[in-house]
Design an enzyme around this catalytic site. Sequence first.
Site, mmCIF file in Angstrom:
data_model
loop_
_atom_site.group_PDB
_atom_site.id
_atom_site.type_symbol
_atom_site.label_atom_id
_atom_site.label_comp_id
_atom_site.label_asym_id
_atom_site.label_seq_id
_atom_site.Cartn_x
_atom_site.Cartn_y
_atom_site.Cartn_z
ATOM 1 C CB SER A 152 -0.280 10.404 5.862
ATOM 2 O OG SER A 152 -1.093 10.763 4.694
ATOM 3 C CE1 TYR A 165 4.167 12.405 4.429
ATOM 4 C CE2 TYR A 165 2.349 11.392 3.372
ATOM 5 C CZ TYR A 165 2.644 12.261 4.235
ATOM 6 O OH TYR A 165 2.005 13.287 4.966
ATOM 7 C CE LYS A 169 3.313 11.491 7.502
ATOM 8 N NZ LYS A 169 3.699 12.209 8.948
#
Length: 304
Positions: A152, A165, A169
């Site tokens: 991401s 997150y 990622k």
Amino acid sequence: MAISFDGRVAIVTGAGAGLGRSHALDLARRGAKVVVNDFGGAVDGSGGSSGPAEAVVAEIAAAGGEAIAHGADVTNADQVAHMVETAMEKWGRIDILINNAGILRDASFHKGSIEDFEKVVDVHLMGAVICSKAVWPIMRDQAYGRVLVTTSSSGVYGNFGQSNYGAAKMGLVGLMNVLVIEGKKYDIRVNALCPAAATRMTEGLLPPGADALLTPDSVTPAAVYLVSEDSPNRTILNATAGGYSVTYIEETRGIALPTSQQNAEAIAENWEKITDETGAERLVEGNQQTMKFAVMAQKVAQSD
């Protein structure tokens, strides 16, 4: 030439909705037999239901394709092993793994809990590790495999409130880099998809009207290409709203300082040289960096 997956078997995690569903449908349309994996939980990873995965299987079957549903939690190695065993018993091989499963527990680093941080990393990073580990021996034995991780821009570039997150990622990029090296001998190619799409994970986050452009269907072509027979290797392919680009990680040529100048002050004084992008390189193994500096240091020592 059309990309076909006739005779191929694919596992797509988190395929009960959003991007995973779109990936699974297109792979099946192109001839792949698909394991539609989904734990069926909420966006934050709570709960669970077999309904979403079974609904996607029904869609594939209605279109003339072949698929099975499996509700393995990607963080549970025993459940993932059972999913892989089920696929092998039914079809005898596994050619493709798309690691797509994920959750969100957004909060600023200051306010977020360690428990939430660990859970997000567990699902995104360790889930991909566990699933990849389960299919790796199969792909080695059959001398063919295509593994896709889903990274991401929140990891590559950062995004407020997504430290958990983003860390997970970017960890997937590191996983890709190593698996590319270890899989090369067996024609196992590993790539990273960096998508943005309007899914249930982005509800309330996108501006009005964005949903019509940021569709999962506009991202899936990138995923399909990255797991095709003629796929590239070690590529971070960005895909959003029909736009596609590649992210590269480069390293400046840098400098080597003699022993007498190996201090913070000398680094500050030489900062422009160290950060000069002229001659920047895309290294493909960590030891290349070590060897580069070893050679440079040797030359400095000889001239000192």
